[in-house]
Design a protein around this motif. Structure first.
Motif, PDB file in Angstrom:
ATOM      1  N   GLU A   1       4.408  27.426 -18.520  1.00 53.44           N
ATOM      2  CA  GLU A   1       3.438  26.483 -17.963  1.00 53.44           C
ATOM      3  C   GLU A   1       2.381  27.240 -17.165  1.00 53.44           C
ATOM      4  OE1 GLU A   1       6.378  22.599 -17.482  1.00 53.44           O
ATOM      5  OE2 GLU A   1       5.553  23.564 -15.695  1.00 53.44           O
TER       6      GLU A   1
ATOM      7  N   CYS B   1      -3.600  25.549 -24.729  1.00 50.60           N
ATOM      8  CA  CYS B   1      -2.533  24.702 -24.201  1.00 50.60           C
ATOM      9  C   CYS B   1      -2.270  23.493 -25.095  1.00 50.60           C
ATOM     10  CB  CYS B   1      -2.891  24.205 -22.795  1.00 50.60           C
ATOM     11  SG  CYS B   1      -3.006  25.499 -21.545  1.00 50.60           S
TER      12      CYS B   1
ATOM     13  N   SER C   1      -0.954  26.849 -14.278  1.00 48.33           N
ATOM     14  CA  SER C   1      -1.554  25.999 -13.261  1.00 48.33           C
ATOM     15  C   SER C   1      -2.682  26.754 -12.597  1.00 48.33           C
ATOM     16  CB  SER C   1      -0.520  25.555 -12.219  1.00 48.33           C
ATOM     17  OG  SER C   1       0.082  26.684 -11.600  1.00 48.33           O
TER      18      SER C   1
ATOM     19  N   ARG D   1      -1.911  30.653 -13.002  1.00 49.16           N
ATOM     20  CA  ARG D   1      -0.520  31.075 -12.828  1.00 49.16           C
ATOM     21  C   ARG D   1       0.258  30.708 -14.077  1.00 49.16           C
ATOM     22  NH1 ARG D   1       0.979  27.965  -8.680  1.00 49.16           N
ATOM     23  NH2 ARG D   1       0.929  29.561  -7.045  1.00 49.16           N
TER      24      ARG D   1
ATOM     25  N   GLU E   1       0.468  35.781 -11.882  1.00 44.58           N
ATOM     26  CA  GLU E   1      -0.514  35.047 -11.085  1.00 44.58           C
ATOM     27  C   GLU E   1      -1.794  35.863 -11.006  1.00 44.58           C
ATOM     28  OE1 GLU E   1       1.352  32.387  -7.570  1.00 44.58           O
ATOM     29  OE2 GLU E   1       1.648  34.543  -7.344  1.00 44.58           O
TER      30      GLU E   1
ATOM     31  N   ASP F   1      -6.364  16.735 -11.554  1.00 47.22           N
ATOM     32  CA  ASP F   1      -6.391  15.639 -10.592  1.00 47.22           C
ATOM     33  C   ASP F   1      -7.628  14.776 -10.842  1.00 47.22           C
ATOM     34  OD1 ASP F   1      -4.156  16.750  -9.423  1.00 47.22           O
ATOM     35  OD2 ASP F   1      -5.262  17.715  -7.801  1.00 47.22           O
TER      36      ASP F   1
ATOM     37  N   LYS G   1      -3.234  21.616 -14.458  1.00 48.12           N
ATOM     38  CA  LYS G   1      -1.964  22.083 -15.034  1.00 48.12           C
ATOM     39  C   LYS G   1      -2.008  21.981 -16.553  1.00 48.12           C
ATOM     40  CE  LYS G   1       0.808  20.729 -11.022  1.00 48.12           C
ATOM     41  NZ  LYS G   1       1.961  19.919 -10.533  1.00 48.12           N
TER      42      LYS G   1
ATOM     43  N   ARG H   1      -5.911  26.242  -9.320  1.00 48.07           N
ATOM     44  CA  ARG H   1      -6.527  25.454  -8.251  1.00 48.07           C
ATOM     45  C   ARG H   1      -8.007  25.796  -8.218  1.00 48.07           C
ATOM     46  NH1 ARG H   1      -3.731  24.447  -2.595  1.00 48.07           N
ATOM     47  NH2 ARG H   1      -2.783  22.890  -3.954  1.00 48.07           N
TER      48      ARG H   1
ATOM     49  N   ASP I   1      -6.354  20.503  -8.504  1.00 47.52           N
ATOM     50  CA  ASP I   1      -5.303  21.218  -9.206  1.00 47.52           C
ATOM     51  C   ASP I   1      -5.327  20.859 -10.686  1.00 47.52           C
ATOM     52  OD1 ASP I   1      -4.331  22.593  -7.006  1.00 47.52           O
ATOM     53  OD2 ASP I   1      -2.949  20.996  -6.444  1.00 47.52           O
TER      54      ASP I   1
ATOM     55  N   GLU J   1       0.355  23.386 -20.471  1.00 48.74           N
ATOM     56  CA  GLU J   1       1.494  24.044 -21.104  1.00 48.74           C
ATOM     57  C   GLU J   1       0.972  24.961 -22.197  1.00 48.74           C
ATOM     58  OE1 GLU J   1       5.429  22.809 -23.689  1.00 48.74           O
ATOM     59  OE2 GLU J   1       4.775  21.507 -22.045  1.00 48.74           O
TER      60      GLU J   1
END
Length: 398
Positions: A211, A262, A213, A206, A346, A268, A287, A215, A285, A289
């Motif tokens: 940013e 990024c 992200s 997404r 997304e 996690d 994440k 899953r 998850d 930038e």
């Protein structure tokens, strides 16, 4: 051809107009497109780059009149990218003639000049799925061959899919199946774009305000009917060496693929057990930038396929998939979703569904095979994953 797009505000609607539509739905977010104002198709190794270049060209010439008063509103494109560069099917990106977007109480509609009337009174297709080109015994044999490859090659993980088939007479209207999937799996991304459909639990990537992200899901167990048993299953999944092994490959694959695009990437430290109506999944998850000038499709071109849908090492896993699977995955296990002219978007992984082929619908479910895998257990896992599509197309709701 330069597009002329008018964006206006619309009121929130609880009524999903899914007949003849392309969709991307999750919880209270609804993206529903009708028709195709312009479409780009691509095949082969550079298919994602070609779609990205085509999208940039559309945006460079489009005339967008945003009268909605919603700053985040933009021209919307939908895309479905094939799993393999060797697929005989097209990867597509298209701008619908009319796109309705609802996020909570905020909604807008994008209309392309010359939009045609929406289809009405289309009849849905329902029915049952039977064994496809990969029988249960053939699937178990393929898993066995994958296990043999671990001792003779550097292969560490490979995802093998199994198929089911349902005959159809014409292009199906998926309104009822999509509505069922969205209602039963609201936390999943229910999609119908091009020739793929389903309700995916896995967000590939997404982009929002620069940013990104994701899953990552890998590792599966069936839900228990008793709450205590169900909790024990979740705990067992979290402590399963086989499932944690499979999950680690998928997470590492995602992080390593994102790092070049990024300024930072973080995941996690421990996976969590994600509950769906039929299944438990191990989930992590991730994440990051995005660097300046990097788009969502730029990252997808390098990110796909991840270890979650192909394996590790990627090229070796893809070669074994081509050897063992007797069908073309087409858009199954490929990126599917939406892009906006404002840079947001997304893309989920096209799972828990299937592909529309001439005269039939092919449902596909895959399993991550690692050294600890058991062919019988992997077959049972495909049956669990087929529950969603069987439910969606059942003549009567289960």
């Amino acid at each position: 051809m330069a597009l002329k797009a008018l964006i206006r505000k619309i009121t929130a609607s609880d009524q999903l107009e899914l007949a003849g539509s392309s969709v991307f739905l999750r919880n209270d977010q609804q993206i529903i497109g009708t028709g195709s104002a312009i479409q780009i198709a691509a095949k082969g190794k550079n298919r994602v780059a070609e779609l990205a270049a085509g999208w940039k060209e559309i945006l460079a010439t489009a005339e967008i009149d945003n009268q909605s008063g919603i700053s985040s509103a933009g021209l919307i494109a939908l895309t479905s990218i094939t799993f393999s560069e060797n697929s005989s099917r097209d990867s597509v990106l298209y701008v619908p003639m009319v796109t309705r977007v609802h996020r909570g109480n905020v909604g807008f509609e994008v209309t392309i000049e010359g939009a045609e009337a929406l289809p009405k009174n289309l009849q849905p297709v329902l029915g049952s799925f039977q064994d496809g080109s990969f029988s249960a015994e053939a699937f178990k044999a393929a898993v066995g061959k994958a296990l043999e490859a671990f001792s003779t090659t550097t292969l560490e993980k490979v995802v093998i899919g199994r198929d089911l088939l349902m005959p159809i007479d014409s292009r199906p209207n998926l309104a009822v199946p999509l509505k069922r999937l969205h209602e039963r799996y609201p936390d999943c991304w229910t999609y119908a774009v091009g020739d793929v459909f389903g309700a995916s639990p896995e967000l590939l990537l997404r982009a929002q305000n620069g940013e990104v992200s994701a899953r990552v899901l890998a590792g599966t167990a069936g839900r228990g009917t008793d709450p205590d048993v169900d909790r024990a299953i979740a705990e067992g999944l979290a402590n399963s060496q086989k499932n944690r092994h499979e999950h680690e490959f998928a997470v590492n694959s995602m992080v390593q693929a994102l790092e070049p695009f990024c300024d930072f990437v973080q995941a996690d430290s421990e996976p969590f057990s994600l509950a769906l109506p039929d299944l438990w999944h191990l989930a992590t998850d991730v994440k990051g930038e995005l660097r300046d000038g990097v788009t969502l499709l730029d990252a997808i071109a390098k990110l796909h396929p991840t270890a979650a849908v192909a394996g590790t090492p990627t090229l070796l896993a893809e070669a074994l998939i081509d050897e063992l699977e007797p069908f073309d995955r087409a858009g199954y296990a490929g990126p599917v979703g939406w892009l906006s002219s404002n840079g947001d978007g997304e893309l989920a992984i096209a799972l828990r569904g299937g592909i529309i082929e001439p005269n039939q619908i092919r449902a596909i479910a895959g399993c991550g095979i690692v050294t600890e895998s058991d062919p019988e257990a992997e077959l049972a896992e495909t049956d669990l994953k087929f529950k969603a599509v069987r439910y969606a197309f059942a003549a009567e709701s289960l």
